[in-house]
Scaffold this active site. Structure first.
Site, PDB file in Angstrom:
ATOM      1  N   HIS A  83      15.459  13.695 -10.326  1.00 58.42           N
ATOM      2  CA  HIS A  83      14.333  14.436 -10.918  1.00 58.42           C
ATOM      3  C   HIS A  83      13.203  14.579  -9.894  1.00 58.42           C
ATOM      4  O   HIS A  83      12.334  13.714  -9.783  1.00 58.42           O
ATOM      5  CB  HIS A  83      13.827  13.713 -12.172  1.00 58.42           C
ATOM      6  CG  HIS A  83      12.908  14.550 -13.005  1.00 58.42           C
ATOM      7  ND1 HIS A  83      13.018  14.644 -14.365  1.00 58.42           N
ATOM      8  CD2 HIS A  83      11.861  15.342 -12.674  1.00 58.42           C
ATOM      9  CE1 HIS A  83      12.087  15.453 -14.840  1.00 58.42           C
ATOM     10  NE2 HIS A  83      11.361  15.883 -13.820  1.00 58.42           N
TER      11      HIS A  83
ATOM     12  N   HIS B 214      10.456  17.654  -7.995  1.00 62.80           N
ATOM     13  CA  HIS B 214       9.915  19.020  -7.980  1.00 62.80           C
ATOM     14  C   HIS B 214       9.551  19.315  -6.525  1.00 62.80           C
ATOM     15  O   HIS B 214       8.511  18.872  -6.051  1.00 62.80           O
ATOM     16  CB  HIS B 214       8.672  19.115  -8.866  1.00 62.80           C
ATOM     17  CG  HIS B 214       8.918  18.768 -10.307  1.00 62.80           C
ATOM     18  ND1 HIS B 214       9.191  19.705 -11.263  1.00 62.80           N
ATOM     19  CD2 HIS B 214       8.936  17.563 -10.956  1.00 62.80           C
ATOM     20  CE1 HIS B 214       9.361  19.129 -12.446  1.00 62.80           C
ATOM     21  NE2 HIS B 214       9.213  17.818 -12.287  1.00 62.80           N
TER      22      HIS B 214
ATOM     23  N   ARG C 271       8.869  22.190  -5.176  1.00 65.20           N
ATOM     24  CA  ARG C 271       7.899  23.300  -5.039  1.00 65.20           C
ATOM     25  C   ARG C 271       8.341  24.357  -4.025  1.00 65.20           C
ATOM     26  O   ARG C 271       9.429  24.827  -4.067  1.00 65.20           O
ATOM     27  CB  ARG C 271       6.504  22.757  -4.679  1.00 65.20           C
ATOM     28  CG  ARG C 271       6.043  21.540  -5.475  1.00 65.20           C
ATOM     29  CD  ARG C 271       5.728  21.825  -6.911  1.00 65.20           C
ATOM     30  NE  ARG C 271       5.004  20.731  -7.535  1.00 65.20           N
ATOM     31  CZ  ARG C 271       5.015  20.478  -8.833  1.00 65.20           C
ATOM     32  NH1 ARG C 271       5.701  21.217  -9.671  1.00 65.20           N
ATOM     33  NH2 ARG C 271       4.332  19.482  -9.322  1.00 65.20           N
TER      34      ARG C 271
ATOM     35  N   ASN D 227      11.140  24.373 -12.742  1.00 63.91           N
ATOM     36  CA  ASN D 227       9.833  24.937 -13.120  1.00 63.91           C
ATOM     37  C   ASN D 227       9.023  25.320 -11.883  1.00 63.91           C
ATOM     38  O   ASN D 227       7.856  24.975 -11.730  1.00 63.91           O
ATOM     39  CB  ASN D 227       9.046  23.963 -14.021  1.00 63.91           C
ATOM     40  CG  ASN D 227       8.727  22.659 -13.335  1.00 63.91           C
ATOM     41  OD1 ASN D 227       9.412  22.254 -12.402  1.00 63.91           O
ATOM     42  ND2 ASN D 227       7.692  21.976 -13.786  1.00 63.91           N
TER      43      ASN D 227
ATOM     44  N   GLU E 183      14.747  20.389 -16.405  1.00 65.76           N
ATOM     45  CA  GLU E 183      14.304  19.860 -17.654  1.00 65.76           C
ATOM     46  C   GLU E 183      13.877  20.966 -18.602  1.00 65.76           C
ATOM     47  O   GLU E 183      13.041  21.802 -18.282  1.00 65.76           O
ATOM     48  CB  GLU E 183      13.147  18.857 -17.451  1.00 65.76           C
ATOM     49  CG  GLU E 183      11.977  19.379 -16.612  1.00 65.76           C
ATOM     50  CD  GLU E 183      10.876  18.333 -16.440  1.00 65.76           C
ATOM     51  OE1 GLU E 183      10.334  17.798 -17.415  1.00 65.76           O
ATOM     52  OE2 GLU E 183      10.563  18.059 -15.269  1.00 65.76           O
TER      53      GLU E 183
ATOM     54  N   HIS F  11      12.746  17.267 -21.392  1.00 63.57           N
ATOM     55  CA  HIS F  11      11.395  16.685 -21.364  1.00 63.57           C
ATOM     56  C   HIS F  11      10.965  16.594 -22.828  1.00 63.57           C
ATOM     57  O   HIS F  11      10.672  17.615 -23.455  1.00 63.57           O
ATOM     58  CB  HIS F  11      10.459  17.599 -20.559  1.00 63.57           C
ATOM     59  CG  HIS F  11       9.040  17.129 -20.511  1.00 63.57           C
ATOM     60  ND1 HIS F  11       8.367  16.913 -19.324  1.00 63.57           N
ATOM     61  CD2 HIS F  11       8.159  16.832 -21.492  1.00 63.57           C
ATOM     62  CE1 HIS F  11       7.130  16.506 -19.587  1.00 63.57           C
ATOM     63  NE2 HIS F  11       6.975  16.462 -20.905  1.00 63.57           N
TER      64      HIS F  11
ATOM     65  N   HIS G 278      12.309  11.016 -17.810  1.00 62.60           N
ATOM     66  CA  HIS G 278      11.096  10.178 -17.767  1.00 62.60           C
ATOM     67  C   HIS G 278      10.666   9.573 -19.113  1.00 62.60           C
ATOM     68  O   HIS G 278       9.566   9.845 -19.589  1.00 62.60           O
ATOM     69  CB  HIS G 278       9.930  10.951 -17.138  1.00 62.60           C
ATOM     70  CG  HIS G 278       9.778  12.383 -17.559  1.00 62.60           C
ATOM     71  ND1 HIS G 278       9.705  12.767 -18.865  1.00 62.60           N
ATOM     72  CD2 HIS G 278       9.697  13.534 -16.831  1.00 62.60           C
ATOM     73  CE1 HIS G 278       9.564  14.081 -18.939  1.00 62.60           C
ATOM     74  NE2 HIS G 278       9.574  14.565 -17.709  1.00 62.60           N
TER      75      HIS G 278
ATOM     76  N   ASP H  62      10.564  11.693 -10.773  1.00 64.59           N
ATOM     77  CA  ASP H  62       9.752  12.825 -11.249  1.00 64.59           C
ATOM     78  C   ASP H  62       8.694  13.170 -10.194  1.00 64.59           C
ATOM     79  O   ASP H  62       7.526  13.392 -10.526  1.00 64.59           O
ATOM     80  CB  ASP H  62       9.106  12.540 -12.611  1.00 64.59           C
ATOM     81  CG  ASP H  62       8.487  13.792 -13.220  1.00 64.59           C
ATOM     82  OD1 ASP H  62       8.679  14.893 -12.669  1.00 64.59           O
ATOM     83  OD2 ASP H  62       7.796  13.678 -14.250  1.00 64.59           O
TER      84      ASP H  62
ATOM     85  N   HIS I 137       1.040  17.370  -6.308  1.00 63.92           N
ATOM     86  CA  HIS I 137      -0.103  18.290  -6.361  1.00 63.92           C
ATOM     87  C   HIS I 137      -1.055  17.775  -5.293  1.00 63.92           C
ATOM     88  O   HIS I 137      -1.075  16.567  -5.032  1.00 63.92           O
ATOM     89  CB  HIS I 137      -0.803  18.235  -7.729  1.00 63.92           C
ATOM     90  CG  HIS I 137       0.103  18.565  -8.880  1.00 63.92           C
ATOM     91  ND1 HIS I 137       0.493  19.840  -9.183  1.00 63.92           N
ATOM     92  CD2 HIS I 137       0.704  17.763  -9.794  1.00 63.92           C
ATOM     93  CE1 HIS I 137       1.281  19.838 -10.243  1.00 63.92           C
ATOM     94  NE2 HIS I 137       1.442  18.576 -10.628  1.00 63.92           N
TER      95      HIS I 137
HETATM   96  O1  DOR Z   1       3.438  15.407 -14.995  1.00 66.61           O
HETATM   97  C1  DOR Z   1       4.330  16.232 -14.879  1.00 66.61           C
HETATM   98  N1  DOR Z   1       4.340  17.126 -13.869  1.00 66.61           N
HETATM   99  N2  DOR Z   1       5.297  16.268 -15.794  1.00 66.61           N
HETATM  100  C2  DOR Z   1       6.202  17.270 -15.809  1.00 66.61           C
HETATM  101  O2  DOR Z   1       7.062  17.246 -16.654  1.00 66.61           O
HETATM  102  C3  DOR Z   1       6.124  18.398 -14.848  1.00 66.61           C
HETATM  103  C4  DOR Z   1       5.483  17.930 -13.621  1.00 66.61           C
HETATM  104  C5  DOR Z   1       5.145  19.044 -12.649  1.00 66.61           C
HETATM  105  O3  DOR Z   1       6.010  19.890 -12.406  1.00 66.61           O
HETATM  106  O4  DOR Z   1       4.059  19.012 -12.085  1.00 66.61           O
HETATM  107 ZN    ZN Z   2       9.081  16.503 -17.264  1.00 63.80          ZN
END
Ligand code: DOR
Ligand code: ZN
Length: 440
Positions: A56, A58, A60, A90, A141, A175, A220, A304, A308
């Site tokens: 899991h 991300h 980006r 996502n 998710e 999720h 998560h 996860d 950012h």
């Molecule tokens: O805190 C989170 N950030 N939970 C998620 O499910 C998505 C993730 C994100 O993509 O920033």
């Molecule tokens: Zn999530």
């Protein structure tokens, strides 16, 4: 034994035995005393464990490249002992069409530095079977509750999607949250707005609408309450299975827990600290302890990793994006807990390496001859997380100062790709899902 590309001599195995291990063409070929290999590295009793698969993350990229991209995110993974990552859909744009999905795979093949798989996103009307043949590892998710860059999929659409995924014998990753109406401006209020009961209710609801019996993986899980709901559901399924001659409802459920929910609570931060804002939220110390009590039942630890930048987080609490970077610190933080005897190294290997591969159908990294030669050599000394030394573009970590054991050397497909902080040409390898149609 000769003919090995690389041999590591005098390594300590997870059970404490010391031995040599030899690799050839990306696989383990020999374990036991060795005299010859093209390259021999003496390891002086450092601990060797199979590399992790983080199911899991991300990663980006694209318009979000200032947060992270395939290059920075996978360098961060390798430096944390992770050689295979599963990217979430996502992204911007979301991976809900075959063309977006295929473009994302191409980006990763160009820029990633480690093994990767990519999940497909689901919106009402998505062509799931084309995403499956395009190589999606799993679906989701799927947002049964909304989050940063994730809209809720209404229950009716979710149920239909589960039916389609079941038909393809795929896996749906979920999720699960229920979100309240308030606009929180503190971590505790954020927790109250996305409650433990809501998480457990969301799990139950998804199980209820899974009429077709699709395999489910819950992402998560942050509370013992939600894990109890999964356990309860498993019991019902086993009962059903015994009572049915046709075991069509005998589907699998699994779940993951993150290092941040295990190691951090909302009491560890100032009330309005946006860096610690994440979905599901950090809980209080009691609930955090409750999660530790479930350690033996946890299938998978996944980070996860949701990077950012600190600047994006430096806004009013309600405007701050949710998410915590963590792919590089996941194993190092938990290995420090192994050294403190809070958990066994074998249970850690199971949850970060073996189980995720089993759930996804990826060949596992491991010590048996023929297994994938992805390994990490760890020293026996603990340091502390220093965000300045991490490789994620996020540039910060909520784990700063916590004890951790970082890799000394990372082997990927039988080759040294990282040693003492330096990278040696690590490259990508795509792991498509079972539905991948090479011709299509
Ligand atoms: O805190 C989170 N950030 N939970 C998620 O499910 C998505 C993730 C994100 O993509 O920033
Ligand atoms: Zn999530």
């Amino acid at each position: 034994m000769s003919g090995c590309d690389l041999a590591l001599c005098d390594v300590a195995l997870p059970d404490g035995r010391r031995t040599d291990i030899g690799f050839k063409t990306g696989k383990v070929v020999h374990i036991g005393a060795m005299e010859q290999a093209d390259e021999i590295v003496r390891c002086h009793g450092m601990m060797l464990i199979p590399a992790a698969t983080d199911m899991h993350v991300h990663m980006r990229g694209g318009t979000q490249a200032e947060k992270e991209d395939w290059h920075s995110g996978t360098m961060s993974a390798i430096a944390g002992g992770v050689t295979l990552v599963v990217d979430q859909p996502n992204t911007v744009p979301a991976l809900t069409t075959p063309s977006h999905f295929t473009r994302r795979v191409k980006e990763a093949i160009t820029d990633a530095c480690c093994g990767f798989a990519i999940n497909a996103g689901v919106v009402p009307g998505s062509d799931l079977s084309s995403l499956w043949t395009a190589g999606a590892m799993a679906f989701g998710e799927l947002f049964a509750g909304p989050s940063s860059y994730g809209e809720t999929l209404p229950a009716h659409d979710l149920s239909i999607a589960l039916q389609k995924i079941r038909h393809m014998e795929g896996l749906a990753t979920i999720h699960a949250e229920v979100v309240g109406p308030s606009n929180p401006i503190t971590l505790v209020a954020h927790d109250f707005n996305r409650t433990p009961t809501g998480e457990a209710d969301a799990v139950r609801k998804v199980c209820q609408i899974n009429f077709s019996g699709c395999n489910l993986h819950f992402c998560h899980m942050s509370t013992g309450l939600a894990i109890d709901a999964i356990m309860e559901h498993r019991k019902q399924l086993t009962g059903l299975e015994h009572g049915l001659s046709n075991s069509s409802m005998a589907y699998r459920t699994s779940f993951e827990v993150t290092p941040h929910h295990l190691l951090l609570s909302n009491q560890d931060f100032l009330p309005g600290d946006t860096l610690a804002k994440v979905n599901p939220p950090l809980r209080d110390k009691n609930i955090q302890q409750g999660l530790w009590n479930m350690w033996d039942r946890i299938d998978v630890i996944a980070s996860d990793h949701a990077p950012h930048t600190a600047i994006e987080k430096t806004v009013d609490f309600s405007d701050a994006p949710s998410g915590i970077p963590g792919v590089e610190t996941m194993v190092p933080l938990l290995l420090a807990e192994v050294l403190r005897r809070k958990l066994s190294v074998s249970s850690l290997i199971e949850k970060v390496s073996r189980r995720p591969c089993e759930i996804l159908g990826i060949p596992p990294a491991g010590f048996q001859p023929g297994e994938r030669a992805d390994f990490v050599l760890y020293p026996r000394e603990t340091t502390r997380v220093d965000p300045g030394e991490l490789h994620s573009r996020a540039g910060w970590s909520p784990f700063a100062g916590l004890p951790a054991i970082f890799p000394e050397m990372v082997i990927m497909e039988g080759r040294i790709v990282f040693q003492n902080g330096e990278f040696f040409n690590p490259g990508p390898r795509w792991y498509p899902g079972r539905g991948y149609d090479i011709v299509g």
